[in-house]
Design a protein around this motif. Structure first.
Motif, PDB file in Angstrom:
ATOM      1  N   ALA A  58       0.828  -1.204   0.000  1.00 43.36           N
ATOM      2  CA  ALA A  58       0.000   0.000   0.000  1.00 43.36           C
ATOM      3  C   ALA A  58       0.860   1.249   0.000  1.00 43.36           C
ATOM      4  O   ALA A  58       2.064   1.206   0.290  1.00 43.36           O
ATOM      5  CB  ALA A  58      -0.918   0.002   1.227  1.00 43.36           C
ATOM      6  N   VAL A  59       0.214   2.365  -0.345  1.00 42.57           N
ATOM      7  CA  VAL A  59       0.840   3.677  -0.231  1.00 42.57           C
ATOM      8  C   VAL A  59      -0.184   4.572   0.467  1.00 42.57           C
ATOM      9  O   VAL A  59      -1.379   4.490   0.196  1.00 42.57           O
ATOM     10  CB  VAL A  59       1.237   4.252  -1.605  1.00 42.57           C
ATOM     11  CG1 VAL A  59       0.050   4.356  -2.536  1.00 42.57           C
ATOM     12  CG2 VAL A  59       1.922   5.612  -1.448  1.00 42.57           C
ATOM     13  N   THR A  60       0.291   5.392   1.407  1.00 43.22           N
ATOM     14  CA  THR A  60      -0.632   6.226   2.173  1.00 43.22           C
ATOM     15  C   THR A  60      -0.244   7.691   2.079  1.00 43.22           C
ATOM     16  O   THR A  60       0.930   8.042   1.997  1.00 43.22           O
ATOM     17  CB  THR A  60      -0.653   5.818   3.665  1.00 43.22           C
ATOM     18  OG1 THR A  60       0.585   6.198   4.275  1.00 43.22           O
ATOM     19  CG2 THR A  60      -0.861   4.323   3.818  1.00 43.22           C
TER      20      THR A  60
ATOM     21  N   ASP B 184      -8.432  -5.502  -0.561  1.00 43.81           N
ATOM     22  CA  ASP B 184      -8.221  -5.945  -1.937  1.00 43.81           C
ATOM     23  C   ASP B 184      -7.493  -4.868  -2.734  1.00 43.81           C
ATOM     24  O   ASP B 184      -7.486  -3.689  -2.360  1.00 43.81           O
ATOM     25  CB  ASP B 184      -9.561  -6.254  -2.618  1.00 43.81           C
ATOM     26  CG  ASP B 184     -10.190  -7.522  -2.081  1.00 43.81           C
ATOM     27  OD1 ASP B 184      -9.432  -8.452  -1.756  1.00 43.81           O
ATOM     28  OD2 ASP B 184     -11.434  -7.572  -1.972  1.00 43.81           O
ATOM     29  N   ARG B 185      -6.907  -5.292  -3.826  1.00 41.82           N
ATOM     30  CA  ARG B 185      -6.203  -4.363  -4.718  1.00 41.82           C
ATOM     31  C   ARG B 185      -7.148  -3.271  -5.207  1.00 41.82           C
ATOM     32  O   ARG B 185      -8.315  -3.543  -5.501  1.00 41.82           O
ATOM     33  CB  ARG B 185      -5.651  -5.148  -5.909  1.00 41.82           C
ATOM     34  CG  ARG B 185      -4.625  -4.405  -6.734  1.00 41.82           C
ATOM     35  CD  ARG B 185      -4.142  -5.293  -7.862  1.00 41.82           C
ATOM     36  NE  ARG B 185      -2.989  -4.715  -8.541  1.00 41.82           N
ATOM     37  CZ  ARG B 185      -2.482  -5.188  -9.678  1.00 41.82           C
ATOM     38  NH1 ARG B 185      -3.027  -6.253 -10.253  1.00 41.82           N
ATOM     39  NH2 ARG B 185      -1.434  -4.610 -10.228  1.00 41.82           N
TER      40      ARG B 185
ATOM     41  N   ARG C  88      -2.286  -1.615  -2.939  1.00 39.18           N
ATOM     42  CA  ARG C  88      -1.638  -2.025  -4.196  1.00 39.18           C
ATOM     43  C   ARG C  88      -1.828  -3.512  -4.490  1.00 39.18           C
ATOM     44  O   ARG C  88      -1.692  -3.941  -5.634  1.00 39.18           O
ATOM     45  CB  ARG C  88      -0.142  -1.734  -4.118  1.00 39.18           C
ATOM     46  CG  ARG C  88       0.205  -0.252  -4.216  1.00 39.18           C
ATOM     47  CD  ARG C  88       1.664  -0.034  -3.883  1.00 39.18           C
ATOM     48  NE  ARG C  88       2.119   1.282  -4.305  1.00 39.18           N
ATOM     49  CZ  ARG C  88       3.228   1.858  -3.872  1.00 39.18           C
ATOM     50  NH1 ARG C  88       4.007   1.243  -2.997  1.00 39.18           N
ATOM     51  NH2 ARG C  88       3.578   3.055  -4.317  1.00 39.18           N
ATOM     52  N   LYS C  89      -2.116  -4.292  -3.462  1.00 39.23           N
ATOM     53  CA  LYS C  89      -2.287  -5.731  -3.623  1.00 39.23           C
ATOM     54  C   LYS C  89      -3.167  -6.237  -2.483  1.00 39.23           C
ATOM     55  O   LYS C  89      -3.375  -5.552  -1.479  1.00 39.23           O
ATOM     56  CB  LYS C  89      -0.939  -6.458  -3.611  1.00 39.23           C
ATOM     57  CG  LYS C  89      -0.147  -6.248  -2.325  1.00 39.23           C
ATOM     58  CD  LYS C  89       1.190  -6.978  -2.350  1.00 39.23           C
ATOM     59  CE  LYS C  89       0.996  -8.468  -2.242  1.00 39.23           C
ATOM     60  NZ  LYS C  89       2.275  -9.180  -2.055  1.00 39.23           N
ATOM     61  N   ARG C  90      -3.669  -7.433  -2.627  1.00 37.68           N
ATOM     62  CA  ARG C  90      -4.472  -8.029  -1.562  1.00 37.68           C
ATOM     63  C   ARG C  90      -3.559  -8.295  -0.364  1.00 37.68           C
ATOM     64  O   ARG C  90      -2.513  -8.938  -0.492  1.00 37.68           O
ATOM     65  CB  ARG C  90      -5.120  -9.320  -2.053  1.00 37.68           C
ATOM     66  CG  ARG C  90      -6.072  -9.951  -1.045  1.00 37.68           C
ATOM     67  CD  ARG C  90      -6.753 -11.169  -1.638  1.00 37.68           C
ATOM     68  NE  ARG C  90      -7.631 -11.803  -0.670  1.00 37.68           N
ATOM     69  CZ  ARG C  90      -8.867 -11.431  -0.418  1.00 37.68           C
ATOM     70  NH1 ARG C  90      -9.386 -10.407  -1.092  1.00 37.68           N
ATOM     71  NH2 ARG C  90      -9.606 -12.048   0.477  1.00 37.68           N
TER      72      ARG C  90
ATOM     73  N   LEU D  39       0.133   4.120 -12.294  1.00 38.41           N
ATOM     74  CA  LEU D  39       1.022   5.039 -11.572  1.00 38.41           C
ATOM     75  C   LEU D  39       0.954   4.825 -10.065  1.00 38.41           C
ATOM     76  O   LEU D  39       1.831   5.268  -9.331  1.00 38.41           O
ATOM     77  CB  LEU D  39       0.718   6.499 -11.926  1.00 38.41           C
ATOM     78  CG  LEU D  39      -0.537   7.182 -11.385  1.00 38.41           C
ATOM     79  CD1 LEU D  39      -0.301   7.730  -9.982  1.00 38.41           C
ATOM     80  CD2 LEU D  39      -0.938   8.328 -12.314  1.00 38.41           C
ATOM     81  N   LEU D  40      -0.076   4.098  -9.588  1.00 35.00           N
ATOM     82  CA  LEU D  40      -0.177   3.837  -8.159  1.00 35.00           C
ATOM     83  C   LEU D  40       1.067   3.113  -7.655  1.00 35.00           C
ATOM     84  O   LEU D  40       1.539   3.358  -6.545  1.00 35.00           O
ATOM     85  CB  LEU D  40      -1.432   3.004  -7.872  1.00 35.00           C
ATOM     86  CG  LEU D  40      -1.872   2.892  -6.408  1.00 35.00           C
ATOM     87  CD1 LEU D  40      -2.195   4.272  -5.847  1.00 35.00           C
ATOM     88  CD2 LEU D  40      -3.074   1.965  -6.281  1.00 35.00           C
ATOM     89  N   GLY D  41       1.615   2.245  -8.474  1.00 34.90           N
ATOM     90  CA  GLY D  41       2.812   1.503  -8.077  1.00 34.90           C
ATOM     91  C   GLY D  41       4.081   2.324  -8.095  1.00 34.90           C
ATOM     92  O   GLY D  41       5.117   1.884  -7.599  1.00 34.90           O
ATOM     93  N   ARG D  42       4.020   3.533  -8.669  1.00 34.57           N
ATOM     94  CA  ARG D  42       5.230   4.362  -8.780  1.00 34.57           C
ATOM     95  C   ARG D  42       5.283   5.483  -7.742  1.00 34.57           C
ATOM     96  O   ARG D  42       6.260   6.211  -7.660  1.00 34.57           O
ATOM     97  CB  ARG D  42       5.298   4.965 -10.189  1.00 34.57           C
ATOM     98  CG  ARG D  42       5.467   3.909 -11.269  1.00 34.57           C
ATOM     99  CD  ARG D  42       5.728   4.512 -12.636  1.00 34.57           C
ATOM    100  NE  ARG D  42       4.490   4.964 -13.279  1.00 34.57           N
ATOM    101  CZ  ARG D  42       4.213   6.218 -13.542  1.00 34.57           C
ATOM    102  NH1 ARG D  42       5.048   7.189 -13.176  1.00 34.57           N
ATOM    103  NH2 ARG D  42       3.083   6.539 -14.158  1.00 34.57           N
TER     104      ARG D  42
END
Length: 508
Positions: free
Chosen positions: A92-94, A112-113, A134-136, A160-163
């Motif tokens: 995750a990103v917060t 969940d993702r 970002r993932k389960r 872009l969520l993963g970056r």
């Protein structure tokens, strides 16, 4: 009464029909094409439950879920601009902090993702954070009990969520406002339909192609070369066509999929599918943006699967292949394009190749080089779409007829009254050739056969110059032969030799 046809207002006597309106406007609808009619409209502004979050890495689009947490979001939304990434890991990103009135919980929850949840740093509501999954995974974010704190999902900008990482921030947030057209619409092919005052008639939509996507633009021109966009599927956000489904096309141009955007799927499931967007969506890596609808979006929005919509594309396609050399040269002169010839230049010369291939590149370079051959080495063919659609998907692919009017067929073997061709493209590893339209008692002279997967030489193409009651055109038994069409000028094949290339022109 007054009506409009493709945006141009005309006057008609009361009681006249759709045909009268088209005749007055000088518009001819292609056979089988759908005409869209708007009887009246009223536009209203509607604020959706969707938001753009503009970050330092690009735009995220979220859609709120129908829970009590929506009120928390609406209270906190003014605090969102300027929020920075508090932590970022694989799960995750917060972003935070933001002051809310949530009741934090210490429970471990599953996420969940793409879910977006409220959490609480140190389990304190005035130090709340917005968590993007970002993932389960499972975690204790100090989220409220209601719906695990989940109040939205990411529906755009997922890549872009993963970056996003420490140092990134949300620059601003904006609700997505849509103008909903409340209108009485219909689609018809009935030209005897009576008209009433104020009706808007749409017989086509217009597309401007993108110069930065020359390959994709040519792909769209090929898919609409008959002036028709054949609708294969629709949803609330797009209409699509599968005319070139499965054909490879490179990714060239990434832009947001705004209303009217024309994109091509360049990878993954749905490769080669062309989309026209009816509602805004963010850009994604698998869609190359190749054009934009300039007018006629009402017709696209009326479309249903199976309909044919007339389309006018700008610029018009420059396709010289299949034309007599003199005619091709005249077209180039009218366009102000330099014209060079390689190959046969006699009065019977026909064009079989052009460089550059794409319209956009020709217009950019203002020059085209064509390859021409004697007309007796180009053979007209008629294909049986209704009888052998799956085999024709293979045949057109390997010969190049899906995107061009002319394609090469290298001669593989000649014996007695049979000519065998081995296509330059080997596609049997990814294109099925199941038994289809097999002959019963007789193969007629000039019929085109493709060896199906019941025999070892699947994919081989053949033509017999005499009738045959035992073997198919590709030399196989009838069980292993699919008949896909016929040569309209079989006598042209009587003098061909092995290792020679014959060009075929599909008569449409």
């Amino acid at each position: 009464m007054k009506v409009s046809v493709n945006g141009a207002e005309i006057s008609l006597e009361d009681g006249l029909t759709l045909r009268d309106a088209l005749d007055t406007a000088g518009v001819i609808a292609p056979e089988g094409a759908t005409v869209g009619i708007v009887k009246g409209r009223e536009e209203v502004e509607r604020v959706t439950d969707s938001y753009w979050l503009n970050t330092t890495k690009g735009k995220l689009r979220i859609e709120l879920i129908d829970t009590g947490l929506q009120a928390i979001w609406h209270e906190a939304v003014r605090q969102i601009p300027g929020l920075q990434v508090r932590w970022s890991d694989v799960a995750a990103v917060t972003f935070g902090p933001v002051s809310t009135r949530i009741a934090p919980s210490r429970r471990v929850e599953e996420y969940d993702r793409w879910e977006v949840a409220f959490g609480a740093g140190g389990f304190e509501a005035d130090k709340s954070q917005i968590v993007f999954s970002r993932k389960r995974h499972s975690a204790a974010y100090g989220s409220p009990a209601e719906n695990r704190g989940v109040f939205a999902t990411v529906v755009g900008g997922k890549d872009l969520l993963g970056r996003l990482e420490i140092g990134d921030s949300i620059l601003d947030v904006e609700p997505i406002v849509e103008w909903a057209a409340l209108s009485d619409k219909m689609a018809t092919q009935d030209l005897s339909l009576p008209l009433t005052d104020g009706m808007e008639i749409y017989t086509r939509f217009d597309v401007d192609l993108n110069e930065s996507a020359p390959q994709g633009a040519e792909f769209f021109l090929a898919a609409t070369r008959d002036g028709v966009f054949t609708v294969g599927g629709t949803s609330s956000s797009f209409a699509s066509t599968d005319v070139l489904l499965g054909e490879r096309i490179e990714f060239e141009n990434r832009e947001p999929r705004s209303e009217g955007a024309v994109t091509i799927r360049t990878s993954g499931r749905g490769l080669g599918r062309i989309f026209i967007y009816k509602a805004d969506r963010t850009s994604i890596p698998g869609h190359s943006m190749v054009g934009k609808v300039r007018s006629g979006m009402d017709l696209v929005k009326l479309a249903e699967s199976g309909m044919k919509l007339a389309v006018k594309v700008n610029p018009e396609r420059i396709m010289l292949m299949g034309l007599p050399l003199k005619e091709a040269e005249e077209i180039a002169q009218v366009q102000g394009i330099g014209f060079e010839v390689e190959g046969h230049t006699g009065d019977d010369a026909v064009v079989v190749e052009q460089k550059p291939v794409t319209t956009m590149q020709i217009l950019k370079e203002r020059k085209v080089v064509v390859t021409s051959i004697p007309s007796d080495r180009m053979v007209a063919i008629e294909l049986y779409d209704d009888l052998a659609p799956k085999t024709l998907d293979y045949f057109r692919h390997v010969v190049g007829l899906k995107e061009k009017p002319v394609g090469p067929l290298p001669v593989y073997f000649v014996y007695e009254n049979t000519v065998l061709f081995k296509p330059a493209i080997s596609a049997t590893s990814y294109k099925e050739i199941l038994p289809e339209n097999k002959p019963d008692e007789l193969v007629r002279a000039g019929e085109i056969g493709v060896t199906n997967q019941a025999a070892k030489n699947a994919g081989l193409v053949g033509v017999k110059l005499v009738d045959d009651t035992r073997y198919g055109p590709s030399g196989e038994k009838f069980l292993a032969t699919n008949i896909v069409g016929r040569i309209l000028e079989p006598d042209k094949l009587r003098s061909v030799r092995e290792e020679e290339t014959v060009y075929v022109l599909e008569v449409r």
